[in-house]
Design a protein around this motif. Sequence first.
Motif, PDB file in Angstrom:
ATOM      1  N   ASN A  51      15.484  36.929   4.250  1.00 57.96           N
ATOM      2  CA  ASN A  51      16.330  36.079   5.095  1.00 57.96           C
ATOM      3  C   ASN A  51      15.649  35.705   6.406  1.00 57.96           C
ATOM      4  N   ASN A  52      14.679  36.510   6.842  1.00 54.73           N
ATOM      5  CA  ASN A  52      14.012  36.240   8.122  1.00 54.73           C
ATOM      6  C   ASN A  52      12.651  35.575   7.935  1.00 54.73           C
ATOM      7  N   TYR A  53      12.433  34.997   6.766  1.00 51.52           N
ATOM      8  CA  TYR A  53      11.202  34.236   6.517  1.00 51.52           C
ATOM      9  C   TYR A  53      11.570  32.841   6.020  1.00 51.52           C
ATOM     10  N   GLU A  54      10.918  31.837   6.600  1.00 53.49           N
ATOM     11  CA  GLU A  54      11.163  30.456   6.191  1.00 53.49           C
ATOM     12  C   GLU A  54       9.831  29.715   6.066  1.00 53.49           C
ATOM     13  N   PHE A  55       9.686  28.962   4.987  1.00 50.12           N
ATOM     14  CA  PHE A  55       8.498  28.125   4.837  1.00 50.12           C
ATOM     15  C   PHE A  55       8.859  26.672   5.117  1.00 50.12           C
ATOM     16  N   VAL A  56       7.989  25.996   5.883  1.00 51.19           N
ATOM     17  CA  VAL A  56       8.144  24.566   6.154  1.00 51.19           C
ATOM     18  C   VAL A  56       6.822  23.885   5.828  1.00 51.19           C
ATOM     19  N   LYS A  57       6.868  22.874   4.975  1.00 50.79           N
ATOM     20  CA  LYS A  57       5.663  22.107   4.669  1.00 50.79           C
ATOM     21  C   LYS A  57       5.439  21.076   5.768  1.00 50.79           C
ATOM     22  N   GLY A  58       4.231  21.051   6.306  1.00 48.24           N
ATOM     23  CA  GLY A  58       3.927  20.078   7.329  1.00 48.24           C
ATOM     24  C   GLY A  58       2.578  20.335   7.963  1.00 48.24           C
ATOM     25  N   ASN A  59       2.067  19.320   8.655  1.00 46.18           N
ATOM     26  CA  ASN A  59       0.760  19.391   9.288  1.00 46.18           C
ATOM     27  C   ASN A  59       0.921  19.562  10.794  1.00 46.18           C
ATOM     28  N   ILE A  60       0.034  20.333  11.412  1.00 47.15           N
ATOM     29  CA  ILE A  60       0.156  20.573  12.854  1.00 47.15           C
ATOM     30  C   ILE A  60      -0.139  19.324  13.690  1.00 47.15           C
ATOM     31  N   THR A  61      -0.627  18.258  13.065  1.00 49.92           N
ATOM     32  CA  THR A  61      -0.817  17.002  13.788  1.00 49.92           C
ATOM     33  C   THR A  61       0.462  16.156  13.810  1.00 49.92           C
ATOM     34  N   ASP A  62       1.476  16.575  13.072  1.00 50.96           N
ATOM     35  CA  ASP A  62       2.743  15.836  12.992  1.00 50.96           C
ATOM     36  C   ASP A  62       3.660  16.305  14.119  1.00 50.96           C
ATOM     37  N   ASN A  63       3.755  15.516  15.174  1.00 46.84           N
ATOM     38  CA  ASN A  63       4.491  15.948  16.354  1.00 46.84           C
ATOM     39  C   ASN A  63       5.966  16.181  16.082  1.00 46.84           C
ATOM     40  N   SER A  64       6.579  15.376  15.227  1.00 47.55           N
ATOM     41  CA  SER A  64       8.018  15.525  14.981  1.00 47.55           C
ATOM     42  C   SER A  64       8.328  16.885  14.369  1.00 47.55           C
ATOM     43  N   ILE A  65       7.498  17.339  13.445  1.00 49.89           N
ATOM     44  CA  ILE A  65       7.710  18.648  12.822  1.00 49.89           C
ATOM     45  C   ILE A  65       7.389  19.765  13.808  1.00 49.89           C
ATOM     46  N   VAL A  66       6.241  19.644  14.470  1.00 50.56           N
ATOM     47  CA  VAL A  66       5.814  20.688  15.397  1.00 50.56           C
ATOM     48  C   VAL A  66       6.826  20.856  16.535  1.00 50.56           C
ATOM     49  N   GLU A  67       7.306  19.743  17.095  1.00 46.67           N
ATOM     50  CA  GLU A  67       8.269  19.834  18.194  1.00 46.67           C
ATOM     51  C   GLU A  67       9.548  20.533  17.759  1.00 46.67           C
ATOM     52  N   LYS A  68      10.042  20.174  16.596  1.00 52.53           N
ATOM     53  CA  LYS A  68      11.284  20.775  16.098  1.00 52.53           C
ATOM     54  C   LYS A  68      11.132  22.287  15.957  1.00 52.53           C
ATOM     55  N   LEU A  69       9.992  22.723  15.435  1.00 52.58           N
ATOM     56  CA  LEU A  69       9.794  24.151  15.179  1.00 52.58           C
ATOM     57  C   LEU A  69       9.468  24.923  16.450  1.00 52.58           C
ATOM     58  N   VAL A  70       8.620  24.369  17.290  1.00 54.62           N
ATOM     59  CA  VAL A  70       8.247  25.058  18.530  1.00 54.62           C
ATOM     60  C   VAL A  70       9.471  25.288  19.413  1.00 54.62           C
ATOM     61  N   SER A  71      10.371  24.337  19.439  1.00 53.81           N
ATOM     62  CA  SER A  71      11.549  24.444  20.313  1.00 53.81           C
ATOM     63  C   SER A  71      12.452  25.613  19.939  1.00 53.81           C
ATOM     64  N   LYS A  72      12.292  26.128  18.710  1.00 49.74           N
ATOM     65  CA  LYS A  72      13.204  27.166  18.212  1.00 49.74           C
ATOM     66  C   LYS A  72      12.627  28.577  18.262  1.00 49.74           C
ATOM     67  N   VAL A  73      11.356  28.716  18.647  1.00 52.99           N
ATOM     68  CA  VAL A  73      10.722  30.032  18.558  1.00 52.99           C
ATOM     69  C   VAL A  73      10.287  30.537  19.939  1.00 52.99           C
ATOM     70  N   ASP A  74       9.833  31.792  19.969  1.00 50.09           N
ATOM     71  CA  ASP A  74       9.343  32.385  21.209  1.00 50.09           C
ATOM     72  C   ASP A  74       7.833  32.232  21.347  1.00 50.09           C
ATOM     73  N   ILE A  75       7.131  32.270  20.225  1.00 48.03           N
ATOM     74  CA  ILE A  75       5.677  32.286  20.257  1.00 48.03           C
ATOM     75  C   ILE A  75       5.113  31.562  19.042  1.00 48.03           C
ATOM     76  N   VAL A  76       4.011  30.864  19.248  1.00 55.54           N
ATOM     77  CA  VAL A  76       3.285  30.191  18.167  1.00 55.54           C
ATOM     78  C   VAL A  76       1.951  30.903  17.978  1.00 55.54           C
ATOM     79  N   ILE A  77       1.628  31.229  16.738  1.00 60.86           N
ATOM     80  CA  ILE A  77       0.322  31.805  16.419  1.00 60.86           C
ATOM     81  C   ILE A  77      -0.379  30.816  15.503  1.00 60.86           C
TER      82      ILE A  77
END
Length: 326
Positions: A51-77
Amino acid sequence: MKLLITGGLGFIGSNFILKLLEKFPDYQITNLDDELYGSNHQNVLQVKNLNNYEFVKGNITDNSIVEKLVSKVDIVINFAAESHVDRSISNAKPFIDSNILGVFTILENIKKYKKKLVHISTDEVFGSLESESASEDYKLNPSSPYASSKASAELLINSYFKTYDCEVIITRCTNNYGPRQFPEKLIPKTIIRAELDKSIPVYGTGKNIRDWIFVDDHCSAIEMIIHKGTEGESYNISASNEIDNITIIEKILSFLGKPLDLINFVDDRPGHDFRYSLDSSKIRSLGWKPKTSFEEGIKKTIEWYQKNKLWWNDIDRNILTETPWK
């Protein structure tokens, strides 16, 4: 803690996810991966239904995906990267796109949402060293398009720390080996080709030296840096296992009971760095040290590939051609 792991279907990223969720089962992990050639969903089978793992398909050059995900987390590795030197020599553009523009996209969102970034870099940014070991402040001197793209990303990250006060940390590691490594790299390719009784291609004389670290030890270092690292700093990670390529190949062939005449020396590649070496005293001062000897680690690695033939049987066999490696 909520973490965004980029490139989490790859070799080091997937091992990190497995180890982190084993140690911290309450952490929330989102795995962003574009499912490119080095990605493999089999790498994270044991956690994919948590339940605490989620996969999202996407490229780190895609700002719309990256922005959505970064806004929800504490840290990016950020593990996501094009990483094979030979591929960068043939075509540098994917390395510029992923390793520089992708990092830029992450940084813009780190800045916007005031999040933390731990960026996974490489010892190759320092270039070939004759005798010394590079400390964290050693000059950047990359040789290949791959190494240059990683060095460029480091400079960009440092600028975001100095200009925007972003919370960023850079890690640099020596050559990793272990389970789930894509078969274009030295150790898995040697194991698999030897298992298939195929010749083992070796650049030049095979005397090029790398410092090898078992992937679990690298993952434990990253985990320590997440919790104890200082923002704006970089940390070198190494296990002091400097071994030349031909010795590693001979060890693998000996373990598998295969003849040395499988070795096939070929012309060296352009700009081939002779030796990499890192001084990792800084992270060791935090209490980290590698736990796996090379002899133990290579045994574990060989046994994993022997037990998981279905994993590498699904790999495009063109990867297993007589082309040498990094």
